[in-house]
Design an enzyme around this catalytic site. Structure first.
Site, PDB file in Angstrom:
ATOM      1  N   TYR A 154       0.842  -1.203   0.000  1.00  0.00           N
ATOM      2  CA  TYR A 154       0.000   0.000   0.000  1.00  0.00           C
ATOM      3  C   TYR A 154       0.880   1.258   0.000  1.00  0.00           C
ATOM      4  O   TYR A 154       0.749   2.119  -0.867  1.00  0.00           O
ATOM      5  CB  TYR A 154      -0.903  -0.013   1.235  1.00  0.00           C
ATOM      6  N   GLY A 157       3.120   1.554  -3.089  1.00  0.00           N
ATOM      7  CA  GLY A 157       2.261   1.781  -4.251  1.00  0.00           C
ATOM      8  C   GLY A 157       1.832   3.239  -4.306  1.00  0.00           C
ATOM      9  O   GLY A 157       1.908   3.902  -5.349  1.00  0.00           O
ATOM     10  N   VAL A 196      -9.969   1.057  12.743  1.00  0.00           N
ATOM     11  CA  VAL A 196     -10.213   1.181  14.177  1.00  0.00           C
ATOM     12  C   VAL A 196     -11.580   1.769  14.505  1.00  0.00           C
ATOM     13  O   VAL A 196     -12.263   1.261  15.394  1.00  0.00           O
ATOM     14  CB  VAL A 196      -9.049   1.930  14.875  1.00  0.00           C
ATOM     15  N   VAL A 197     -12.015   2.816  13.811  1.00  0.00           N
ATOM     16  CA  VAL A 197     -13.292   3.428  14.187  1.00  0.00           C
ATOM     17  C   VAL A 197     -14.440   2.460  13.917  1.00  0.00           C
ATOM     18  O   VAL A 197     -15.315   2.263  14.770  1.00  0.00           O
ATOM     19  CB  VAL A 197     -13.518   4.772  13.451  1.00  0.00           C
ATOM     20  N   ASN A 199     -14.295  -0.815  13.725  1.00  0.00           N
ATOM     21  CA  ASN A 199     -14.220  -1.923  14.691  1.00  0.00           C
ATOM     22  C   ASN A 199     -14.788  -1.509  16.041  1.00  0.00           C
ATOM     23  O   ASN A 199     -15.653  -2.185  16.601  1.00  0.00           O
ATOM     24  CB  ASN A 199     -12.762  -2.356  14.892  1.00  0.00           C
ATOM     25  N   ARG A 220      -3.492   8.510  16.532  1.00  0.00           N
ATOM     26  CA  ARG A 220      -3.997   8.822  15.197  1.00  0.00           C
ATOM     27  C   ARG A 220      -4.804  10.112  15.336  1.00  0.00           C
ATOM     28  O   ARG A 220      -5.180  10.520  16.436  1.00  0.00           O
ATOM     29  CB  ARG A 220      -4.918   7.720  14.661  1.00  0.00           C
ATOM     30  N   ARG A 286       0.649   9.693  14.589  1.00  0.00           N
ATOM     31  CA  ARG A 286       0.313  10.310  13.307  1.00  0.00           C
ATOM     32  C   ARG A 286      -0.559  11.538  13.538  1.00  0.00           C
ATOM     33  O   ARG A 286      -1.582  11.462  14.234  1.00  0.00           O
ATOM     34  CB  ARG A 286      -0.434   9.303  12.432  1.00  0.00           C
TER      35      ARG A 286
HETATM   36  N1  UDP Z   1      -6.424  -0.659  15.963  1.00  0.00           N
HETATM   37  C1  UDP Z   1      -6.858  -1.150  17.198  1.00  0.00           C
HETATM   38  N2  UDP Z   1      -7.954  -1.965  17.215  1.00  0.00           N
HETATM   39  C2  UDP Z   1      -8.639  -2.328  16.087  1.00  0.00           C
HETATM   40  C3  UDP Z   1      -8.198  -1.828  14.829  1.00  0.00           C
HETATM   41  C4  UDP Z   1      -7.091  -0.993  14.817  1.00  0.00           C
HETATM   42  O1  UDP Z   1      -6.274  -0.847  18.244  1.00  0.00           O
HETATM   43  O2  UDP Z   1      -9.627  -3.078  16.204  1.00  0.00           O
HETATM   44  C5  UDP Z   1      -5.273   0.265  15.938  1.00  0.00           C
HETATM   45  C6  UDP Z   1      -4.212  -0.067  14.897  1.00  0.00           C
HETATM   46  O3  UDP Z   1      -3.245  -0.951  15.415  1.00  0.00           O
HETATM   47  C7  UDP Z   1      -3.637   1.318  14.618  1.00  0.00           C
HETATM   48  C8  UDP Z   1      -4.815   2.261  14.795  1.00  0.00           C
HETATM   49  O4  UDP Z   1      -5.768   1.544  15.574  1.00  0.00           O
HETATM   50  O5  UDP Z   1      -2.653   1.653  15.567  1.00  0.00           O
HETATM   51  C9  UDP Z   1      -5.456   2.682  13.472  1.00  0.00           C
HETATM   52  O6  UDP Z   1      -5.654   1.529  12.713  1.00  0.00           O
HETATM   53  P1  UDP Z   1      -6.415   1.537  11.318  1.00  0.00           P
HETATM   54  O7  UDP Z   1      -6.320   0.156  10.772  1.00  0.00           O
HETATM   55  O8  UDP Z   1      -7.761   2.140  11.465  1.00  0.00           O
HETATM   56  O9  UDP Z   1      -5.602   2.536  10.394  1.00  0.00           O
HETATM   57  P2  UDP Z   1      -4.040   2.838  10.137  1.00  0.00           P
HETATM   58  O10 UDP Z   1      -3.896   4.236  10.594  1.00  0.00           O
HETATM   59  O11 UDP Z   1      -3.199   1.918  10.948  1.00  0.00           O
HETATM   60  O12 UDP Z   1      -3.874   2.629   8.678  1.00  0.00           O
END
Ligand code: UDP
Length: 333
Positions: A154, A157, A196-197, A199, A220, A286
């Site tokens: 990703y 790319g 994450v959101v 989930n 984040r 981030r």
């Molecule tokens: N994360 C988490 N629980 C979840 C899904 C994601 O703690 O069920 C964490 C993940 O490890 C990352 C952050 O939340 O540190 C954001 O993850 P996401 O996959 O949404 O996006 P990313 O910014 O990593 O591309």
């Protein structure tokens, strides 16, 4: 936006989470929109309010392969390239396809822009910064990406796609705009896409365990989708090339643990938190520096995390209830 000018616009990835919101705004503004999508992570459901609209067309196709004739025969004024799976578990399922989507797909769309004299906006990503060394992330940072890791398909790319865009611009082959999109959330995030959101909200609503990866101290910054779409359209329609990428995101930074607290409070859920292994190469922090977006586009997010999450939670809750029939739903514009 040019007042009352109806543009011919291609939105690759228009059936996805961000793409479908963008298509709705473009139709509401009077444009003609062709949405090209392979429905890998997007869905017709996201376009339910648009599919019957006379200025909207959905074409099924994958930008890795030659464009469907009905797309290549159309002339476009604007091309938005939002086509690529964006959630780590999904884009890692077929990493070769993910990388080729950004490289071959972007090249194909740039050539289309060159043919039509169209302007192309590339949806790039905060992932180009990798696990960032400087904080917050400024567009001049070169990034810290592991080019052999599981996120590379990703990240690399998208980095290659940026390189292609700026080569086309330098050579005068196409007008380009590159948005580096930071974490975005809102209605139509798929409950199953692993971000994450989505989930957290779906787990909280269902009373299931909340999964925090690692200790949850990673940070984040979350931008509501309507704010992002506004930023994308301003960037596309900015008359002068910004000569380089522009970060689009919300600079309000929080740890994943803090996000969990807010989601639990807003849903009133008593789900308990369970910790799972931190994914490989998961960036520790981030936050976008959006000085360029403010100065060049006059753009900044206006939706607070609380308001955006309330809207998102309400949408997720409504998904559990029976949907209104197609003829009962309102059309945009
Ligand atoms: N994360 C988490 N629980 C979840 C899904 C994601 O703690 O069920 C964490 C993940 O490890 C990352 C952050 O939340 O540190 C954001 O993850 P996401 O996959 O949404 O996006 P990313 O910014 O990593 O591309």
């Amino acid at each position: 936006m040019p007042e009352k000018t109806s543009l011919s616009i291609l939105v690759a990835g228009g059936a996805g989470f961000v793409g479908s919101h963008l298509c709705e705004r473009l139709i509401a503004d009077g444009h003609r929109v062709v949405c090209l999508d392979n429905l890998q992570t997007g869905s017709r459901d996201n376009l339910r309010r648009l599919e019957a609209h006379e200025r909207f067309r959905l074409r099924i196709g994958d930008i890795v392969r030659p464009l469907p004739t009905r797309v290549s025969r159309t002339r476009f004024d604007r091309i938005y390239n939002l086509a690529c799976a964006a959630s780590p578990p999904l884009y890692q399922r077929d990493p070769e396809h993910t990388l080729l989507t950004s490289v071959l797909g972007t090249d194909r769309l740039l050539r289309l822009a060159e043919r039509d004299g169209a302007r192309l906006l590339q949806a790039s990503t905060s992932e180009v910064y990798g696990d960032p060394i400087a904080h917050p992330q400024v567009e001049s940072d070169w990034g810290n990406v592991n080019c052999t890791g599981p996120r590379a398909c990703y990240d690399e790319g998208k980095r290659a796609a940026e390189a292609l865009c700026f080569d086309f611009e330098r050579l005068g082959r196409a007008e380009v705009r590159v948005a580096r999109i930071f974490n975005t959330y809102g209605p139509r995030l798929s409950a199953h896409d692993g971000r994450v959101v989505s989930n957290l909200v779906s787990q909280a609503i269902a009373g299931e365990d909340i999964t925090v990866f690692g200790d949850g101290a990673q940070t984040r910054s979350f931008c509501f989708v309507a704010d992002l779409v506004e930023g994308l359209m301003r960037l596309m329609e900015h008359p002068v090339s910004p000569r380089g990428p522009v970060n689009l995101g919300n600079p309000e930074e929080l740890t994943i643990r803090q996000l969990v607290e807010v989601v639990l409070e807003l849903t009133g859920s008593s789900s308990k938190v369970v910790h799972q292994r931190l994914p490989v190469d998961d960036p520790r922090r981030r936050r976008p520096d959006i000085t360029r977006a403010i100065e060049i586009l006059g753009w900044r997010p206006t939706t607070s995390l609380g308001d955006g999450l309330r809207t998102t939670i309400a949408w997720f809750e409504a998904q559990d209830r029976p949907r209104p029939r197609q003829d009962e739903t309102e059309l945009v514009a």
